[in-house]
Structure formats: structure tokens, C-alpha cells
Design a protein around this motif. Structure first.
Motif, PDB file in Angstrom:
ATOM      1  N   ASP A 127      49.592  60.604  31.801  1.00  0.00           N
ATOM      2  CA  ASP A 127      49.901  59.492  30.903  1.00  0.00           C
ATOM      3  C   ASP A 127      49.897  59.888  29.431  1.00  0.00           C
ATOM      4  O   ASP A 127      49.897  59.036  28.569  1.00  0.00           O
ATOM      5  CB  ASP A 127      48.993  58.289  31.173  1.00  0.00           C
ATOM      6  CG  ASP A 127      47.538  58.616  30.984  1.00  0.00           C
ATOM      7  OD1 ASP A 127      47.242  59.750  30.561  1.00  0.00           O
ATOM      8  OD2 ASP A 127      46.710  57.733  31.256  1.00  0.00           O
ATOM      9  N   LYS A 128      49.931  61.188  29.147  1.00  0.00           N
ATOM     10  CA  LYS A 128      49.901  61.555  27.726  1.00  0.00           C
ATOM     11  C   LYS A 128      51.160  61.117  26.968  1.00  0.00           C
ATOM     12  O   LYS A 128      51.119  60.979  25.750  1.00  0.00           O
ATOM     13  CB  LYS A 128      49.627  63.045  27.526  1.00  0.00           C
ATOM     14  CG  LYS A 128      50.676  63.968  28.081  1.00  0.00           C
ATOM     15  CD  LYS A 128      50.329  65.412  27.717  1.00  0.00           C
ATOM     16  CE  LYS A 128      51.412  66.337  28.227  1.00  0.00           C
ATOM     17  NZ  LYS A 128      50.914  67.465  28.993  1.00  0.00           N
ATOM     18  N   TRP A 158      52.044  58.343  26.745  1.00  0.00           N
ATOM     19  CA  TRP A 158      51.679  57.046  26.161  1.00  0.00           C
ATOM     20  C   TRP A 158      50.762  57.185  24.957  1.00  0.00           C
ATOM     21  O   TRP A 158      50.438  56.188  24.311  1.00  0.00           O
ATOM     22  CB  TRP A 158      51.031  56.151  27.219  1.00  0.00           C
ATOM     23  CG  TRP A 158      52.056  55.498  28.086  1.00  0.00           C
ATOM     24  CD1 TRP A 158      52.620  56.018  29.218  1.00  0.00           C
ATOM     25  CD2 TRP A 158      52.680  54.235  27.879  1.00  0.00           C
ATOM     26  NE1 TRP A 158      53.543  55.142  29.729  1.00  0.00           N
ATOM     27  CE2 TRP A 158      53.597  54.038  28.928  1.00  0.00           C
ATOM     28  CE3 TRP A 158      52.548  53.239  26.910  1.00  0.00           C
ATOM     29  CZ2 TRP A 158      54.389  52.895  29.031  1.00  0.00           C
ATOM     30  CZ3 TRP A 158      53.325  52.093  27.011  1.00  0.00           C
ATOM     31  CH2 TRP A 158      54.238  51.930  28.068  1.00  0.00           C
ATOM     32  N   ASN A 159      50.304  58.403  24.672  1.00  0.00           N
ATOM     33  CA  ASN A 159      49.330  58.588  23.590  1.00  0.00           C
ATOM     34  C   ASN A 159      49.709  57.926  22.265  1.00  0.00           C
ATOM     35  O   ASN A 159      48.836  57.372  21.602  1.00  0.00           O
ATOM     36  CB  ASN A 159      49.036  60.073  23.368  1.00  0.00           C
ATOM     37  CG  ASN A 159      48.146  60.618  24.468  1.00  0.00           C
ATOM     38  OD1 ASN A 159      47.685  59.855  25.320  1.00  0.00           O
ATOM     39  ND2 ASN A 159      47.908  61.907  24.467  1.00  0.00           N
ATOM     40  N   ASN A 198      48.268  54.525  21.951  1.00  0.00           N
ATOM     41  CA  ASN A 198      46.858  54.383  22.248  1.00  0.00           C
ATOM     42  C   ASN A 198      46.130  53.430  21.305  1.00  0.00           C
ATOM     43  O   ASN A 198      45.201  52.743  21.687  1.00  0.00           O
ATOM     44  CB  ASN A 198      46.227  55.780  22.193  1.00  0.00           C
ATOM     45  CG  ASN A 198      44.805  55.757  22.648  1.00  0.00           C
ATOM     46  OD1 ASN A 198      44.461  54.978  23.537  1.00  0.00           O
ATOM     47  ND2 ASN A 198      43.990  56.566  22.038  1.00  0.00           N
TER      48      ASN A 198
END
Ligand SMILES: [Zn+2]
Length: 421
Positions: free
Chosen positions: A231-232, A234-235, A238
Motif C-alpha cells: 500500500d505504499k 497510498w503514502n 497518509n
């Protein structure tokens, strides 16, 4: 009465409205609450079997459904640990993980027998789960009979209780490809539902064919960003989204160089980016966010602006001045006086009048800036936006009490992060 015809977004055939039913964009069994009604009944059931099922029945989905206690059509929560586990150091030991009545996992050791030798005599060892204690004699008799040994030749028998501390292992095949067609469907339906003009895009037509015919081998032409499980991607969001929560997120935006992109995050298990078209359908900086909440059992769609408005609270806004060095001290004294007001200061944040040096109205601040001249930075949980005016023109604010004009270069807005969505 004339029948209204509607085009199915999957087969693209015009059909009467009674040929359509509820399509669940995010499958029900993953806790989805986003429904549309533009898929015909025929396509809907095909999608369920060929497109949704590799996603819904994926091992990671089963683990998720178990964690969230989402029952299937049978009313039962699927057991993701179904299958036989084998003793790590003793392959003849086998066990199962059952879901107990209270929903917890219980290890159940399958009965096993082993032969050995002790004090020059043949030894048969029968081990069973405590639940099966009553079955020992039956297993013993059967095993002896199977080996043609008479029960009379047993000279000694005894019972031992021990805590089974052996480790068990099992291996699961994990699908790394087929489930992505289910994610492609979610992205496509979200895009068509949100941006109706995308429906006629060449890539949209191709995607609807891939979904209609379940062409698994073509999915990677579009599902290109991330490996599906990390899911990085989506960083960057955050700070606005609670990525650790039990929510599913969909995001439609323009990728830097990629055109129209949809990011998907289904809880902690699947995260992927779909390139929906080389063409951009959104104006610069615009995006749409879909939030599916299991807690509130709802799906909401927000624009990027609405997302920011819900996450941030304005703390203050102030003009950035360029003061004339000749009367700088005097100007500072007036501006810093608590009674100082400039014309339009009490209007909505950046809507106040700008004047030229002769005091003639030019336009409102908000109409004088362009998106390109907004500088954004972050300091802790403070979000600072500085909106710059074109420095080739001289803009002035007018002091309400004295009527004096002060040159303004920019307007700074400071917002504080108050929540994540
Ligand atoms: Zn159809």
C-alpha cells in the motif's frame, strides 16, 4: 408507454431498465457499500462468477473476511485456515484449525498412529486430540486388525498426557494475477460512475471488453501500478486518510504523466493503481475520493477539495505586504495596531478588494491569483498555503480607518490538521 433504454457499462448493449439490477462495485463479501445500477443482470451475474470471485476467494480476502466476521451467502464466515497442517518436525502428525463456536480458532489434532520399539517389544503409539479421547480404543483395535495382530498379544498399555507444542505448517497457493481483474472492475466502475464522459474513451471500451470476457491475461495492460499487495502507493495521502483503519479507499486523479489513474486500497490487503486512460479527465489538482466504511456501513464520494475541508481547519489568514521603505515604520505601526482593518478583511478569507496605487478598485484578490502561484508547505500539523499575486503588477489593500494604501504581494493561509478520513 415508451420503454426507456439504457446502455450497460459492461456489454455496452442498450436494454430496457428492467434488465438492470444492483451492481456492487466493491463486492458485498468484502464489506462493500457502493452500488450502481448501470450493469445489466446478465453481465452482473457473469461478473460475479468470473471477475469478483478470484478477488473474493483470494486467500487474503478470506483472511480479511475472517477478521471482519463477514459472512458469505451461506451465512457462515469462511475459514481461511481450512486444510491440513503438517507437523514441522514430524510429518506424520496432522492438524486442522477449526473455527470454534465463539468464532475463535481451535487447533484440532488429527488422530495419528506410529510404530516403534521399546524394551525389545513392538510399541504402537496412538495420539489423539483431547476431544477424541474416547476414540482411542477404537483406533487401537482398527490399527491392530489392519496389521493382523491379535488384541490378545498386547502385554501392556498406558496413557500419557502431554501438551502438544509441535509446530505445524501448511502452504497455500497465493494468486498474484487473477484477483487483479476484480480490482480493474472496481476502478472502471468508479470512473464511469464519476466521470460519465470517460465511458466513450478507447481504453474504457477495451476495459469493458476485458471484464465482459474475463480476459485475465489482459488485466496487466491497465493494472500497472504497484504489485497489488503493497500500500505504499497510498503514502502521499497518509496525512488525510486513516490508512490503518478498516476502510476501503478509491481515488480518481490525474497521474503525473500517466493520464487518468484510479488507486484502490481494500483494507490492508490489496492496494493497486489502475491506469484508466492516457487522457486526463480531471482539471489540474482535481480528484475524487471514495470512502467505504465498514463501521458506518456506508460509501461516500468526495472531491479533493471536500477532503481537505473536512481534514483541515483554518487557523488564520494574513496578507504578505511589501512596505515602502520611506514610511515603513509608520506603516508597521498602523498594520500591527489591533484596530487595523483593511477593506474586505471580514469577507470570506481571500475575497477582498485590490486597488491600484491611485486607490481605484482593480479586482478581488481571489480573482487575481492562479493555481500555479500557490505555494504549499507543511510544518508539523500546520498546512501553510501562500497565494502569490503577479509581481509585475502593483496591488494595494486599503486601510479602513485611514484610507492608506499598502502594497500586497501574497496572502498566507494557515490551516491545522484536525482529522483523518
Ligand atoms: Zn451487460
Amino acid at each position: 408507454m415508451e420503454d426507456v433504454l439504457m446502455k450497460c457499462i459492461i456489454c455496452r448493449i442498450k436494454k430496457t431498465t428492467d434488465c438492470f439490477n444492483d451492481e456492487h462495485v466493491i463486492p458485498d463479501s468484502l464489506g462493500g457499500y457502493y452500488h450502481i445500477n448501470t450493469v445489466c443482470k446478465d453481465c452482473n451475474s457473469e461478473l460475479g462468477m468470473k471477475v469478483d470471485s478470484p478477488l473474493v476467494n483470494h486467500k487474503l480476502s478470506q483472511l480479511y473476511r475472517f477478521g471482519e466476521e463477514i459472512a458469505g451467502k451461506s451465512g457462515k464466515v469462511p475459514n481461511p485456515f481450512a486444510g491440513t497442517f503438517v507437523g514441522k518436525d514430524s510429518p506424520d502428525k496432522k492438524a486442522r484449525l477449526d473455527i470454534g463456536s465463539s468464532g475463535t480458532l481451535e487447533l484440532y489434532q488429527l488422530p495419528s498412529t506410529s510404530w516403534g520399539e521399546r524394551d525389545g517389544k513392538l510399541q504402537l503409539r496412538v495420539s489423539v486430540d483431547p476431544k477424541d479421547e474416547g476414540k482411542i480404543d477404537q483406533i487401537l483395535t482398527k490399527t491392530l486388525a489392519r496389521n493382523n495382530i491379535s488384541a490378545n498379544s498386547v502385554v501392556k498399555s498406558y496413557k500419557e498426557f502431554d501438551l502438544d507444542q509441535s509446530e505445524y505448517t501448511i502452504s497455500w497457493p497465493i494468486d498474484t494475477l487473477q484477483f487483479k481483474i476484480g480490482l480493474l472492475k472496481i476502478a472502471y466502475e468508479f470512473a464511469v460512475d464519476t466521470l460519465p464522459e470517460y465511458f466513450e474513451d478507447y481504453a474504457a471500451i477495451r476495459i469493458s471488453e476485458i471484464l465482459r470476457d474475463a480476459q485475465y491475461d489482459k488485466v496487466l495492460d491497465y493494472v500497472k501500478i504497484g504489485n497489488g499487495l503493497e500500500d505504499k502507493i497510498w503514502n502521499p495521502f497518509n496525512q488525510y486518510l486513516d490508512l490503518e483503519s478498516r476502510k476501503h479507499y478509491l481515488l480518481l486523479a490525474n497521474g503525473d504523466t500517466m493520464g487518468l489513474v484510479c488507486l484502490i486500497k481494500l483494507h490492508d490487503h490489496f492496494a493497486v493503481g489502475v491506469v484508466l486512460s492516457p487522457k486526463c479527465y480531471l482539471k489540474e489538482g482535481k480528484m475524487f475520493l471514495g470512502i467505504n466504511s465498514l463501521e458506518s456501513q456506508s460509501f461516500i464520494k468526495l472531491t479533493g477539495e471536500e477532503m481537505l475541508n473536512q481534514c483541515l481547519r483554518m487557523t488564520h489568514g494574513r496578507p504578505v505586504y511589501a512596505l515602502d521603505p520611506n514610511c515603513r515604520d509608520e506603516a508597521i505601526a498602523e498594520i500591527e495596531n489591533p484596530n487595523y482593518r483593511y477593506d474586505g478583511q471580514d469577507n470570506k478569507r481571500d475575497i477582498f478588494p485590490l486597488y491600484n496605487k491611485r486607490g481605484e478598485f482593480i479586482c478581488y484578490f481571489h480573482d487575481a491569483i492562479s493555481q500555479k502561484r500557490i505555494e504549499a508547505r507543511q510544518d508539523g500539523n500546520k498546512h501553510i498555503n501562500v497565494m502569490w499575486l503577479d509581481e509585475r503588477r502593483a496591488y494595494f489593500l486599503k486601510a479602513v480607518n485611514t484610507g492608506k494604501l499598502y502594497r500586497i504581494l501574497a496572502y498566507e493561509i494557515v490551516q491545522e490538521q484536525v482529522r483523518k478520513l
